[in-house]
Design a protein around this motif. Structure first.
Motif, PDB file in Angstrom:
ATOM      1  N   GLY A  93      44.932  -4.547  33.693  1.00 21.59           N
ATOM      2  CA  GLY A  93      46.088  -4.442  34.567  1.00 21.59           C
ATOM      3  C   GLY A  93      46.872  -5.731  34.729  1.00 21.59           C
ATOM      4  O   GLY A  93      47.834  -5.784  35.495  1.00 21.59           O
ATOM      5  N   TYR A  94      46.462  -6.771  34.021  1.00 20.39           N
ATOM      6  CA  TYR A  94      47.136  -8.072  34.085  1.00 20.39           C
ATOM      7  C   TYR A  94      47.394  -8.563  32.671  1.00 20.39           C
ATOM      8  O   TYR A  94      46.655  -8.239  31.756  1.00 20.39           O
ATOM      9  N   LEU A  95      48.434  -9.375  32.528  1.00 18.80           N
ATOM     10  CA  LEU A  95      48.674 -10.036  31.247  1.00 18.80           C
ATOM     11  C   LEU A  95      48.194 -11.469  31.381  1.00 18.80           C
ATOM     12  O   LEU A  95      48.682 -12.219  32.211  1.00 18.80           O
ATOM     13  N   ASP A  96      47.198 -11.814  30.602  1.00 16.58           N
ATOM     14  CA  ASP A  96      46.683 -13.181  30.606  1.00 16.58           C
ATOM     15  C   ASP A  96      46.720 -13.731  29.185  1.00 16.58           C
ATOM     16  O   ASP A  96      47.204 -13.077  28.267  1.00 16.58           O
ATOM     17  N   TRP A  97      46.230 -14.955  29.025  1.00 18.41           N
ATOM     18  CA  TRP A  97      46.337 -15.613  27.728  1.00 18.41           C
ATOM     19  C   TRP A  97      45.678 -14.812  26.614  1.00 18.41           C
ATOM     20  O   TRP A  97      46.191 -14.754  25.500  1.00 18.41           O
ATOM     21  N   THR A  98      44.563 -14.160  26.880  1.00 19.27           N
ATOM     22  CA  THR A  98      43.903 -13.398  25.818  1.00 19.27           C
ATOM     23  C   THR A  98      44.810 -12.274  25.317  1.00 19.27           C
ATOM     24  O   THR A  98      44.831 -11.983  24.125  1.00 19.27           O
ATOM     25  N   ASP A  99      45.563 -11.649  26.220  1.00 18.08           N
ATOM     26  CA  ASP A  99      46.495 -10.597  25.812  1.00 18.08           C
ATOM     27  C   ASP A  99      47.613 -11.172  24.947  1.00 18.08           C
ATOM     28  O   ASP A  99      47.964 -10.599  23.911  1.00 18.08           O
ATOM     29  N   TYR A 100      48.173 -12.303  25.374  1.00 18.76           N
ATOM     30  CA  TYR A 100      49.242 -12.934  24.596  1.00 18.76           C
ATOM     31  C   TYR A 100      48.721 -13.453  23.256  1.00 18.76           C
ATOM     32  O   TYR A 100      49.410 -13.390  22.245  1.00 18.76           O
ATOM     33  N   GLN A 101      47.494 -13.953  23.246  1.00 21.29           N
ATOM     34  CA  GLN A 101      46.896 -14.433  22.001  1.00 21.29           C
ATOM     35  C   GLN A 101      46.726 -13.281  21.021  1.00 21.29           C
ATOM     36  O   GLN A 101      47.028 -13.408  19.834  1.00 21.29           O
ATOM     37  N   LYS A 102      46.268 -12.152  21.511  1.00 21.33           N
ATOM     38  CA  LYS A 102      46.109 -10.975  20.649  1.00 21.33           C
ATOM     39  C   LYS A 102      47.463 -10.503  20.119  1.00 21.33           C
ATOM     40  O   LYS A 102      47.569 -10.097  18.963  1.00 21.33           O
ATOM     41  N   LEU A 103      48.497 -10.554  20.958  1.00 26.21           N
ATOM     42  CA  LEU A 103      49.832 -10.182  20.518  1.00 26.21           C
ATOM     43  C   LEU A 103      50.297 -11.101  19.389  1.00 26.21           C
ATOM     44  O   LEU A 103      50.786 -10.637  18.355  1.00 26.21           O
ATOM     45  N   ALA A 104      50.108 -12.393  19.579  1.00 30.94           N
ATOM     46  CA  ALA A 104      50.479 -13.358  18.539  1.00 30.94           C
ATOM     47  C   ALA A 104      49.684 -13.088  17.262  1.00 30.94           C
ATOM     48  O   ALA A 104      50.251 -13.083  16.162  1.00 30.94           O
ATOM     49  N   ASP A 105      48.392 -12.854  17.403  1.00 30.44           N
ATOM     50  CA  ASP A 105      47.547 -12.577  16.236  1.00 30.44           C
ATOM     51  C   ASP A 105      48.011 -11.328  15.488  1.00 30.44           C
ATOM     52  O   ASP A 105      48.001 -11.294  14.260  1.00 30.44           O
ATOM     53  N   ARG A 106      48.435 -10.305  16.239  1.00 27.56           N
ATOM     54  CA  ARG A 106      48.922  -9.078  15.587  1.00 27.56           C
ATOM     55  C   ARG A 106      50.181  -9.351  14.778  1.00 27.56           C
ATOM     56  O   ARG A 106      50.324  -8.847  13.659  1.00 27.56           O
ATOM     57  N   TYR A 107      51.107 -10.128  15.340  1.00 26.46           N
ATOM     58  CA  TYR A 107      52.326 -10.478  14.596  1.00 26.46           C
ATOM     59  C   TYR A 107      51.983 -11.296  13.357  1.00 26.46           C
ATOM     60  O   TYR A 107      52.493 -11.040  12.263  1.00 26.46           O
ATOM     61  N   ILE A 108      51.133 -12.289  13.523  1.00 23.76           N
ATOM     62  CA  ILE A 108      50.768 -13.161  12.406  1.00 23.76           C
ATOM     63  C   ILE A 108      50.095 -12.360  11.303  1.00 23.76           C
ATOM     64  O   ILE A 108      50.395 -12.540  10.122  1.00 23.76           O
ATOM     65  N   GLN A 109      49.222 -11.457  11.689  1.00 21.57           N
ATOM     66  CA  GLN A 109      48.525 -10.627  10.703  1.00 21.57           C
ATOM     67  C   GLN A 109      49.496  -9.647  10.030  1.00 21.57           C
ATOM     68  O   GLN A 109      49.454  -9.461   8.814  1.00 21.57           O
TER      69      GLN A 109
END
Length: 70
Positions: free
Chosen positions: A26-42
């Motif tokens: 229910g919150y956006l934290d660094w792990t969520d943003y990191q996963k988003l970045a990883d998805r784009y990079i991949q």
């Protein structure tokens, strides 16, 4: 704006949030943003050291910082 239009907007916002909230807490934290970045990079098949990959990381980190301020 009609009630139906509001419902469509609410549904789209909820889906967008759920797509980014990877751990579903229910919150956006660094792990969520990191996963988003990883998805784009991949998805773009970028090497982690590529300047574009670093730019994505910075962009997501900036989003995390903005989110923690508000």
């Amino acid at each position: 704006m009609t009630t139906t239009m509001q419902d469509v907007i609410t549904t789209k916002l909820e889906r967008s949030f759920d797509a980014v909230d990877v751990n579903h807490d229910g919150y956006l934290d660094w792990t969520d943003y990191q996963k988003l970045a990883d998805r784009y990079i991949q998805a773009y098949r970028l090497d982690k050291d590529d300047r574009r990959a670093r730019a994505i990381q910075v962009f997501c980190q900036h989003g995390r910082l903005r989110n923690s301020i508000t």
